[in-house]
Motif scaffolding. Structure first.
Motif, short mmCIF file in Angstrom:
data_model
loop_
_atom_site.label_atom_id
_atom_site.label_comp_id
_atom_site.label_asym_id
_atom_site.label_seq_id
_atom_site.Cartn_x
_atom_site.Cartn_y
_atom_site.Cartn_z
N LEU A 167 0.36 4.57 -43.85
CA LEU A 167 -0.21 5.86 -43.56
C LEU A 167 -0.94 6.55 -41.99
CD1 LEU A 167 -2.04 5.69 -46.70
CD2 LEU A 167 -0.32 7.11 -45.63
N LEU A 168 -1.15 5.21 -41.12
CA LEU A 168 -2.27 5.39 -39.70
C LEU A 168 -0.47 5.72 -39.24
CD1 LEU A 168 -4.20 2.46 -38.97
CD2 LEU A 168 -4.52 5.02 -39.36
N ASP A 169 0.78 5.52 -39.17
CA ASP A 169 2.22 6.73 -38.65
C ASP A 169 2.03 7.69 -38.88
OD1 ASP A 169 2.40 3.84 -37.54
OD2 ASP A 169 3.57 3.59 -38.39
N VAL A 170 1.83 7.95 -40.48
CA VAL A 170 1.98 9.31 -40.54
C VAL A 170 1.04 10.39 -40.25
CG1 VAL A 170 1.71 10.44 -43.12
CG2 VAL A 170 3.09 8.03 -43.17
N PHE A 171 -0.19 9.91 -40.23
CA PHE A 171 -1.32 10.46 -39.92
C PHE A 171 -0.55 10.58 -38.49
CE2 PHE A 171 -4.67 7.94 -42.70
CZ PHE A 171 -3.74 9.17 -43.89
N ALA A 172 -0.77 10.41 -37.51
CA ALA A 172 -0.12 10.15 -35.84
C ALA A 172 0.98 11.08 -36.14
CB ALA A 172 -0.39 9.40 -35.25
N ALA A 173 1.98 11.74 -36.69
CA ALA A 173 3.44 12.24 -36.73
C ALA A 173 2.61 13.53 -36.77
CB ALA A 173 4.04 11.56 -37.90
N ALA A 174 2.26 13.25 -37.72
CA ALA A 174 1.36 14.82 -39.06
C ALA A 174 0.55 15.71 -37.52
CB ALA A 174 1.29 14.96 -40.01
N LYS A 175 -0.45 14.83 -36.94
CA LYS A 175 -0.78 15.69 -35.90
C LYS A 175 0.46 15.91 -35.16
CE LYS A 175 -4.89 14.23 -32.83
NZ LYS A 175 -6.28 13.47 -32.44
N ALA A 176 0.69 15.26 -34.32
CA ALA A 176 1.61 15.62 -33.36
C ALA A 176 2.42 16.52 -33.51
CB ALA A 176 3.07 14.06 -32.76
N ASP A 177 3.26 16.27 -34.88
CA ASP A 177 3.84 17.57 -35.64
C ASP A 177 3.15 19.11 -35.82
OD1 ASP A 177 5.92 16.34 -34.77
OD2 ASP A 177 6.78 14.88 -36.57
N LYS A 178 2.02 18.73 -35.91
CA LYS A 178 0.96 19.86 -36.35
C LYS A 178 1.63 20.15 -37.82
CE LYS A 178 -0.55 21.59 -31.58
NZ LYS A 178 -0.25 21.22 -31.00
N THR A 179 1.73 19.71 -38.67
CA THR A 179 2.19 19.32 -39.74
C THR A 179 1.48 18.70 -41.02
OG1 THR A 179 3.16 17.24 -40.20
CG2 THR A 179 4.55 19.59 -39.66
N GLY A 180 1.56 19.30 -42.03
CA GLY A 180 0.68 18.52 -43.01
C GLY A 180 0.69 16.75 -43.07
N THR A 181 -0.15 16.19 -44.08
CA THR A 181 0.77 14.57 -43.53
C THR A 181 1.60 14.05 -44.83
OG1 THR A 181 -1.25 14.75 -45.61
CG2 THR A 181 -1.79 13.78 -43.21
#
Ligand code: PHE
Length: 346
Positions: A318-332
């Protein structure tokens, strides 16, 4: 229903109607890309047979993603039974035997498991007629109830959400609302209380709430107000569809992490949460502890410690998912789905 069937990108649905009991059953096989489909058997008082099928379709898609996230050698499926509650109470064996017949006819393309209103005892019963089930009781050689590990996975999802949204993992003094305190929600409440959180619970069944109040002194909120109660973290552990165009504007939490399946009513709700700056732990990751229990013990022959470790890793995912969503400016949810889909291609 035509619309939901056409929108469903799954492989097939096997169904039958039992004339004697009036029960309608559906086995929805969404994907066998990673292996035979597996997923829980849900029995619920749906308003109509086709509402049951619609629920099964949606839940089966989520299972495909859940299995991929867990790296399980299985695809996604789900089965649902529409039956009158009084008939179920009087004729449960008959209905389950009919289900076992339908299951057996698929020769292992789908494996059943416990879900809402079904448990290891039911799996024992079905197994005598068709061996394609997970989570029989320990006495019958199965891994038993998934409840503890599902709750443990959700607990790690809450820790990860606290770390990302609130700046620290420590739950001491954090306010957490648990909506739905059945098996999984109830076990989660105990974990949260032990971690020092200030827990508020709600359930349509008042006796479940009363028992948690007397055991842990938790606060309570009426079911209709649970989702919009001000808190640090909201943990939906009841039924799906509770995050939608109507509720999202009213939410007063920093993060959402719970065990309920299909929490978002529509795909657009992911962006709605993102716009509101509310961190959402995608349900198919936060609730994957049950799969790790069944698959870990029964297919991988893991020890208790190995299952615990795999469940704990859901927090890291989940921490990886949260970081990816933040970087890509997408929903989690979108970020998690992308990760899961990358595991379907191999
Ligand atoms: N009911 C479980 C879920 O929704 C499904 C499951 C558990 C599947 C264990 C396989 C093994 O996640």
């Amino acid at each position: 229903y035509t619309q939901s069937l056409c929108a469903w990108a799954g492989e097939f649905v096997a169904s039958c109607h039992d004339k004697e009991t009036g029960a309608s059953m559906f086995i929805c096989v969404h994907s066998t890309a990673r292996g035979p489909a597996a997923g829980g058997l849900r029995i619920k008082a749906y308003d109509a047979p086709l509402s049951a099928m619609e629920d099964g379709l949606r839940l089966s898609s989520a299972m495909t993603l859940k299995m991929a996230i867990c790296d399980a050698p299985l695809g996604g499926g789900k089965s649902v039974i529409f039956v009158d509650p009084a008939v179920l109470a009087a004729q449960r064996p008959k209905i389950l035997a009919r289900f076992a017949m339908l299951l057996e006819s698929l020769h292992g393309t789908y494996y059943g498991a416990p879900d809402m209103n079904t448990g290891p005892d039911d799996m024992d019963f079905i197994y005598e007629r068709s061996r394609y089930v997970f989570c029989r009781t320990a006495e019958r050689g199965g891994s038993g109830s998934t409840t503890h590990h599902t709750a443990l996975g959700t607990f790690h999802a809450i820790l990860a959400s606290a770390e990302f949204a609130l700046g620290r993992r420590d739950l001491t003094g954090r306010s957490i609302v648990v909506q739905g305190v059945g098996g999984v929600g109830g076990a989660l409440v105990e974990m949260l209380v032990r971690a020092g959180a200030r827990v508020t619970v709600s359930d349509v069944d008042a006796s479940r709430v009363a028992s948690l109040v007397s055991r842990f002194g938790v606060a309570t909120v009426a079911p209709d107000d649970a989702v919009t109660t001000a808190c640090d973290i909201l943990a939906p552990c009841a039924t799906g569809g509770i995050l939608n165009a109507r509720t999202i504007p009213e939410l007063r939490c920093a993060a959402i992490a719970g065990a309920a399946n299909n929490q978002l009513e529509t795909p657009e709700d992911d962006a709605r949460l993102q716009e509101r700056g509310i961190l959402y732990a995608p349900d198919f990751v936060a609730s994957a502890g049950g799969v790790l229990h069944g698959v870990g013990f029964e297919l991988w022959k893991w020890s208790e410690a190995q299952v615990d470790q795999a469940v704990e890793r859901l927090g890291g995912i989940l921490l990886d998912v949260f970081a990816a969503a933040k970087a890509d400016k997408t929903g989690t949810r979108e970020a998690a789905e992308r990760l899961a889909r990358s595991k379907l291609l191999k």
